[in-house]
Design an enzyme around this catalytic site. Structure first.
Site, short mmCIF file in Angstrom:
data_model
loop_
_atom_site.label_atom_id
_atom_site.label_comp_id
_atom_site.label_asym_id
_atom_site.label_seq_id
_atom_site.Cartn_x
_atom_site.Cartn_y
_atom_site.Cartn_z
N ARG A 234 50.81 44.78 54.95
CA ARG A 234 50.75 44.88 56.41
C ARG A 234 51.84 44.04 57.06
O ARG A 234 52.28 44.33 58.16
CB ARG A 234 49.37 44.43 56.91
CG ARG A 234 48.30 45.48 56.69
CD ARG A 234 46.99 45.08 57.34
NE ARG A 234 46.47 43.83 56.78
CZ ARG A 234 45.42 43.20 57.28
NH1 ARG A 234 44.79 43.68 58.32
NH2 ARG A 234 44.99 42.07 56.72
N LYS B 214 34.64 50.26 45.23
CA LYS B 214 33.31 50.01 45.77
C LYS B 214 33.38 48.80 46.71
O LYS B 214 34.34 48.03 46.62
CB LYS B 214 32.31 49.79 44.64
CG LYS B 214 32.36 48.38 44.03
CD LYS B 214 31.12 48.11 43.23
CE LYS B 214 31.10 46.67 42.75
NZ LYS B 214 30.57 45.71 43.71
N ASP C 287 34.48 52.80 39.78
CA ASP C 287 33.54 51.73 39.44
C ASP C 287 33.96 51.21 38.07
O ASP C 287 33.84 51.91 37.07
CB ASP C 287 32.11 52.28 39.38
CG ASP C 287 31.07 51.18 39.12
OD1 ASP C 287 31.46 50.11 38.61
OD2 ASP C 287 29.88 51.40 39.40
N HIS C 288 34.47 49.98 38.03
CA HIS C 288 35.08 49.49 36.80
C HIS C 288 34.10 49.40 35.64
O HIS C 288 34.50 49.38 34.48
CB HIS C 288 35.76 48.14 37.02
CG HIS C 288 34.82 47.00 37.23
ND1 HIS C 288 34.33 46.66 38.47
CD2 HIS C 288 34.26 46.13 36.35
CE1 HIS C 288 33.52 45.62 38.35
NE2 HIS C 288 33.46 45.28 37.08
N LYS D 18 34.24 50.57 30.77
CA LYS D 18 33.86 49.84 29.57
C LYS D 18 33.47 50.81 28.46
O LYS D 18 32.75 51.77 28.68
CB LYS D 18 32.70 48.88 29.88
CG LYS D 18 33.10 47.79 30.88
CD LYS D 18 31.97 46.82 31.13
CE LYS D 18 32.39 45.78 32.17
NZ LYS D 18 33.50 44.96 31.74
N ASP E 216 25.42 45.17 46.53
CA ASP E 216 26.61 44.88 45.74
C ASP E 216 26.56 45.52 44.37
O ASP E 216 27.59 45.92 43.83
CB ASP E 216 26.77 43.36 45.61
CG ASP E 216 28.13 42.97 45.03
OD1 ASP E 216 29.13 43.63 45.35
OD2 ASP E 216 28.17 41.99 44.25
N HIS F 180 26.89 49.91 40.02
CA HIS F 180 26.85 49.53 38.61
C HIS F 180 25.54 49.94 37.91
O HIS F 180 25.56 50.62 36.89
CB HIS F 180 27.01 48.01 38.46
CG HIS F 180 28.34 47.50 38.91
ND1 HIS F 180 29.45 48.31 39.04
CD2 HIS F 180 28.76 46.26 39.24
CE1 HIS F 180 30.48 47.58 39.45
NE2 HIS F 180 30.08 46.34 39.58
N LYS G 182 22.91 36.43 40.53
CA LYS G 182 24.00 35.47 40.36
C LYS G 182 23.44 34.09 40.04
O LYS G 182 22.28 33.80 40.29
CB LYS G 182 24.86 35.42 41.63
CG LYS G 182 25.72 36.66 41.83
CD LYS G 182 26.75 36.45 42.91
CE LYS G 182 27.73 37.61 42.96
NZ LYS G 182 28.58 37.70 41.76
#
Length: 504
Positions: free
Chosen positions: A54, A161, A190-191, A195, A248, A253, A353
């Protein structure tokens, strides 16, 4: 996603345009993944990286910044020749969706660059930006004609995401994007699906005749899906306090894992068939009333504590977090799927978490065998039969079953058969993004969410969002950082006569 051992082909020539090129995601994951693809000889010969900023920045400064990030976040030793070849093509272009003229200038510069690099006009736009920027950027790209597919060139948009913040916003974002692009051009990334073990769930189920016949309510008692993290919120207080653990992690996930475990066998192994079955099983998740949602969920927030050698402060004392915040850092849900295969089989999901163990796994609990023939033996010591698909930190599969202990009497004990990827396959460490970025470039969207899957996921979690919002602080449990989470999460299973699988 490749399912054969045949040599993978190189993608078409293309330009890789990154919005948010100066951000953390680009430095930490995207560029290291591109380097790993280059090191595996899986990038096009005619290729260029375009970083959109930007604010003005020279191409040299951007190259230096990306090289510094690559050295910091590499997953394998860096070969200077490969890194130089990847980054020498980096060009910085200034553009801001608030300034439509900047996108017109961007189009002109991009076209000149594509002509010089002979990329054939194929473009992959990667939005490594905050979610609020997705629609404005796409709108300007569409207005400037940069997303139009013509003369045989493809144009694709990769969206990170979270895709929406609830059902209404997800529907609105889908509608907006689908007025600008076709569904096949949108790659909702979605990482977790990059996997190996996640992808292996499909192979485990459908390429092995021993599993699919017992993959149903007649043989499976319940399913547990766990995504636990040791880290706290850290410097993401502002984002996290407006998001929470449920938004989240669950619609993306955890639901990706659930859909792969629970989907029906696709008619064929292609993107359309697989994504249709995944969408169908997500749509079959029972939509609960708000009263049921409160009964079938636990939400928690961490208090100060120690995780390993790290002191974790009280969540409410994290920078940019409201001092009276009721945002959950832990969520556990009980869901059911209304179809023939899974009727009566509960799916228990948990994520949080600042927990004591970092672990991502799917645990499939099989029904107990009849005890009649072992009536005169200590049957209470019979091991529970679990098939555990471990995704993090160690990728592999474990089967727990019972066997006789050597000796003249019938003594039974539980044993495990373990398969670990690193023991069998000599694979270089990855970021998890390599497969996904490669699939974006070759146009294989099997591992990416479709609009109907996104909306079905939000449909399932919306009652929990609504119920928790109305409840406010009431029902919010607290847990010490470094623990297993709120004690009430155990009650979610105990009232059904079940227990969470212990994570060690």
């Amino acid at each position: 996603m490749t399912v054969s051992s045949a040599k993978q082909h190189k993608p078409d020539p293309c330009s890789f345009v990154i919005f948010g090129a100066t951000g953390d995601l680009t430095h930490r994951l995207v560029i290291p993944a591109l380097y790993n693809l280059a090191a595996s000889d899986l990038l096009p010969e005619k290729f260029c990286v375009v970083g959109i900023a930007r604010k003005g920045m020279s191409s040299d400064d951007m190259r230096d910044s990306l090289m510094k990030g690559l050295r910091q976040y590499k997953t394998r030793p860096i070969e200077d020749a490969i890194a130089k070849r990847l980054l020498e093509c980096v060009t910085c272009i200034e553009a801001d969706p608030k300034d439509p003229n900047s996108f017109d200038s961007m189009r002109e510069r991009l076209e000149k660059l594509e002509a010089n690099r002979s990329t054939g006009g194929n473009r992959l736009f990667y939005l490594a930006t905050p979610p609020v920027a997705f629609a404005p950027i796409a709108k300007q790209l569409g207005r400037a004609g940069m997303l139009k597919e013509e003369d045989g060139a493809w144009r694709r948009l990769v969206v990170e995401k979270p895709f929406g913040t609830d059902l209404a916003s997800a529907k609105a974002l889908n509608e907006e994007l689908l007025t600008i692009l076709e569904e096949h051009q949108i790659y909702r990334i979605d990482h977790y699906l990059g996997k190996e073990t996640v992808q292996n769930i499909l192979v485990l189920r459908f390429a092995n005749g021993m599993f699919e016949p017992i993959w149903n309510r007649d043989h499976i008692d319940h399913v547990q899906i766990t995504v636990d993290e040791k880290i706290g919120v850290g410097h993401r207080g502002s984002f996290y306090d407006s998001t929470g653990a449920l938004r989240d992690m669950v619609p993306n996930h955890l639901f990706q894992l659930l859909s792969l475990v629970a989907m029906e066998p696709p008619a064929r192994f292609n993107a359309h068939a697989v994504r249709s079955e995944k969408a169908e099983v997500l749509a079959a998740i029972q939509t609960q009333s708000e009263e049921e949602a409160l009964k079938n969920s636990v939400r928690g927030q961490y208090r100060p504590g120690r995780v390993g050698d790290t002191e974790i402060p009280d969540y409410r004392k994290t920078d940019d977090v409201k001092p009276d915040s009721t945002t959950e850092t832990y969520a556990a849900l009980k869901l059911t799927i209304d179809n023939w295969r899974w009727a009566g089989v509960p799916f228990y999901l948990r994520t949080g978490k600042a927990l004591g163990v970092k672990r991502t796994e799917v645990a499939i609990k099989f029904k107990q065998a009849p005890f009649a023939m072992f009536r005169d033996t200590p049957v209470d010591r019979l091991s529970q039969n679990y098939l555990v698909i471990a995704i993090e930190p160690t990728e592999g599969i474990t089967l727990q079953f019972n066997t006789k202990v050597p000796g003249p009497t019938i003594n039974i004990d539980g044993v495990e058969m373990k398969f670990r990827y690193k023991d069998y396959f000599q694979a270089e460490p990855t970021t998890g993004y390599e497969t996904l970025i490669y699939d974006c470039m070759i146009g294989d969207n099997l591992l990416f969410q479709r609009a109907d899957s996104v909306e079905a996921g939000w449909q399932a979690v919306q009652p929990f969002l609504d119920a928790w919002k109305k409840a406010g602080a009431k029902g919010l449990e607290f847990y010490k950082a470094g623990s297993e989470g709120p004690e009430t999460a155990d009650g979610l299973l105990k009232r059904d006569g079940r227990n969470w699988r212990k994570l060690g």
